[in-house]
Enzyme design. Structure first.
Site, PDB file in Angstrom:
ATOM      1  N   SER A   1       3.977  -2.623  11.088  1.00 26.24           N
ATOM      2  CA  SER A   1       4.477  -3.903  11.568  1.00 26.24           C
ATOM      3  C   SER A   1       4.191  -4.091  13.056  1.00 26.24           C
ATOM      4  O   SER A   1       3.984  -3.124  13.796  1.00 26.24           O
ATOM      5  CB  SER A   1       5.988  -3.995  11.341  1.00 26.24           C
ATOM      6  OG  SER A   1       6.675  -3.076  12.177  1.00 26.24           O
TER       7      SER A   1
ATOM      8  N   CYS B   1      -2.627  -6.263   4.594  1.00 25.20           N
ATOM      9  CA  CYS B   1      -2.733  -6.821   5.941  1.00 25.20           C
ATOM     10  C   CYS B   1      -3.796  -7.906   6.011  1.00 25.20           C
ATOM     11  O   CYS B   1      -3.858  -8.645   6.998  1.00 25.20           O
ATOM     12  CB  CYS B   1      -3.022  -5.722   6.951  1.00 25.20           C
ATOM     13  SG  CYS B   1      -4.390  -4.647   6.482  1.00 25.20           S
TER      14      CYS B   1
ATOM     15  N   GLU C   1      -2.963  -1.114  14.082  1.00 19.95           N
ATOM     16  CA  GLU C   1      -3.275  -2.314  13.304  1.00 19.95           C
ATOM     17  C   GLU C   1      -1.931  -2.870  12.865  1.00 19.95           C
ATOM     18  O   GLU C   1      -1.189  -2.204  12.148  1.00 19.95           O
ATOM     19  CB  GLU C   1      -4.161  -1.957  12.115  1.00 19.95           C
ATOM     20  CG  GLU C   1      -4.684  -3.167  11.366  1.00 19.95           C
ATOM     21  CD  GLU C   1      -3.841  -3.498  10.162  1.00 19.95           C
ATOM     22  OE1 GLU C   1      -2.927  -4.335  10.304  1.00 19.95           O
ATOM     23  OE2 GLU C   1      -4.089  -2.934   9.092  1.00 19.95           O
TER      24      GLU C   1
ATOM     25  N   LYS D   1       2.823  11.749  10.901  1.00 17.16           N
ATOM     26  CA  LYS D   1       4.201  11.329  10.610  1.00 17.16           C
ATOM     27  C   LYS D   1       4.142  10.577   9.288  1.00 17.16           C
ATOM     28  O   LYS D   1       3.636   9.468   9.204  1.00 17.16           O
ATOM     29  CB  LYS D   1       4.719  10.438  11.739  1.00 17.16           C
ATOM     30  CG  LYS D   1       5.954   9.603  11.406  1.00 17.16           C
ATOM     31  CD  LYS D   1       7.165  10.444  11.092  1.00 17.16           C
ATOM     32  CE  LYS D   1       8.393   9.546  10.897  1.00 17.16           C
ATOM     33  NZ  LYS D   1       8.260   8.644   9.710  1.00 17.16           N
TER      34      LYS D   1
END
Length: 526
Positions: free
Chosen positions: A242, A302, A265, A184
């Site tokens: 997120s 991140c 993650e 995706k």
């Protein structure tokens, strides 16, 4: 190369949906051509069913075949050259040097997994030979290996349009494991995704593998991702994004009639602990390193250091002044897209309204037009931090919170107050090793990676890297999304008991490749 805006379902590059969307160049605010088609539920079903059909063949491919595929994909991406660089910079506003470096990381990951396959460690071959005369019962012949889990859904990440997206670590490790992949694409960089998707499809064809081994779906609507996760033929999911998005999809995966592993993650505040000894003689170097880490990539990593703990003394005051000065010299920069910028300024506004939190920078917290963001630093004390859960929330962007502690014991208290994080960093000299050891003992329970005298931004792609951590940093802290161990997510063990040699998988036979590592009767052999 002309973009079509269509999906790649196997080798089919068409779409049945009239709904479409376009991507905005965050630097100019203008729409980029072409329009991209929204995937329909019918197309999701088609892509997954084709992947399942491909799995019947792809799961039995040899180490050499999959290794060749990964190397071929890397080569096809390299051949995209400046076309890929130009499209990625237009869609993300990331500098050309960053995109070029990320392309190298992406192809490097693919080639690393190709090499990993040749070593065979990922198979975890274990053989216990039969002992017919063992008393009181004969011992059976038992041989175990890891096998691919099935079709995998991968969600592209917005902050890494290449290394964590269509041909990123999730796709590379799944294909290496023997699992077809349905990606995706992230709607923030659909053109970049299409270019890379076509490179993968071309590599699959040139390696004469099932064309349905890889598919790419575009779309902004949540229904595409939800349908992928809920499809009964999808057997695992890789996600980077997120917490809200990851947790929602994780819940869908867990609530299926057949729950499946969902490897997400979902971000981290990556605490940094700076002991007093570290600042003696190094205060400028550490302050410069922290500012660089906070603002690297406009803080859109991140692993960006979101919280820094200091023990109050004269040197910590000097350090804070240097950080303030360094941050004030950082110009505003473009973020990846408007949604990220809006969330960033909402987070800043939240911090600015909490009693006991002080802004150390003079920049205006009001959200500017366009997608620009300014770097910000705030300060509070450990008691305020521990009493307010909002202060532990990630703010995705170039900001950090400095937390002042009264003693080493408070360091240990705040270390215990974390949930799950990707990283934690400690700055110290040998005179503080006793406190360091205590911190390390606490932090092992809380994080996936501990850094000494360094900063968390920058994740080396290698055999020993762990990019993961306890919930809520990830949904399963036993695994990593970076490094060769990432392949373990898409494998499961099967034991073969008293199976004739002729019916065993080749790697379990007595005459198998002697270079493959095996645990035979309790001893490792190669």
């Amino acid at each position: 190369m002309t973009l079509t805006g269509n999906h790649l379902i196997g080798t089919d590059q068409d779409s049945i949906c009239s709904d479409s969307f376009h991507v905005i160049n965050p630097a100019t605010g203008k729409a980029l051509a072409p329009m991209f088609r929204e995937a329909t539920l019918i197309e999701v079903d088609q892509a997954v069913k084709l992947a399942d059909e491909a799995f019947a063949i792809y799961r039995f491919t040899t180490i050499e075949q999959r290794s060749r595929l990964l190397n071929q994909i890397a080569g096809e991406i390299d051949r995209l050259g400046q076309v890929l660089v130009d499209r990625a910079t237009a869609e993300t506003a990331l500098p050309e040097a960053r995109i070029s470096a990320e392309i190298k990381r992406t192809t490097g990951q693919l080639r690393l997994f190709a090499d990993t396959l040749q070593k065979g460690h990922y198979l975890d071959i274990r053989i216990d030979n039969a002992v017919a005369d063992r008393k009181p019962m004969a011992k059976p012949d038992i041989r175990t290996m890891n096998i691919p889990i099935g079709p995998v859904a991968v969600f592209g990440a917005c902050n890494f349009p290449l290394a964590f997206s269509v041909a990123g670590g999730d796709t590379a490790s799944a294909l290496a494991a023997g699992c077809p992949v349905v990606v995706k694409a992230h709607p923030a960089h659909p053109g970049t995704s299409e270019l890379v998707g076509r490179a993968i499809a071309k590599a699959v064809q040139s390696c004469h593998l099932p064309e349905r081994t890889f598919s790419l779906l575009q779309g902004k609507k949540n229904q595409v991702g939800q349908a992928l996760v809920q499809h009964p033929r999808i057997k695992a999911v890789g996600f980077t994004g997120s917490f809200s998005g990851g947790k929602a999809l994780f819940d869908l995966a867990a609530s299926r009639p057949e729950p499946i592993p969902f490897f997400a993650e979902m971000g981290s505040v990556n605490p940094v602990f700076i002991l007093p000894s570290a600042l003696e003689g190094n205060v400028e170097k550490i302050s410069q390193g922290l500012v660089a880490s906070i603002t690297l990539g406009v803080g859109q990593f991140c692993t960006s250091p979101g919280i820094v703990f200091l023990i109050k003394n004269k040197m910590s005051d000097v350090f804070i002044d240097l950080v303030k000065s360094g941050i004030s010299q950082i110009s505003s920069q473009q973020m990846l897209h408007k949604g990220i910028q809006e969330n960033y300024y909402q987070g800043l506004s939240r911090l600015n309204t909490i009693e006991g939190v002080e802004s150390l920078t003079e920049q205006n917290i009001s959200q500017p037009d366009g997608c620009e963001a300014v770097a910000m630093v705030f300060k509070t004390d450990s008691k305020t931090w521990m009493m307010n859960k909002l202060l532990s929330m990630e703010i995705f962007g170039p900001s950090s919170l400095l937390v002042m502690c009264d003693s080493e014991n408070e360091f240990l208290d705040v270390a215990n107050n974390f949930k799950g994080e990707l990283t934690a960093s400690i700055h110290a000299r040998e005179s503080d090793y006793d406190c360091c050891q205590k911190l390390i003992n606490h932090l092992q329970k809380k994080v996936g990676r501990i850094i000494f005298n360094g900063f968390p931004t920058g994740v080396e792609v290698c055999d020993s890297m762990i990019h993961g951590g306890p919930f809520p940093a990830t949904t399963d802290g036993r695994f990593t999304s970076v490094g060769t161990a990432a392949i373990k997510r898409f494998l499961r063990p099967v034991a073969f008991q008293d199976i004739p040699q002729s019916l065993l998988p080749d790697v379990l036979k007595d005459c198998s490749d002697p270079n493959l590592m095996k645990l035979v009767d309790g001893k490792y052999k190669t």
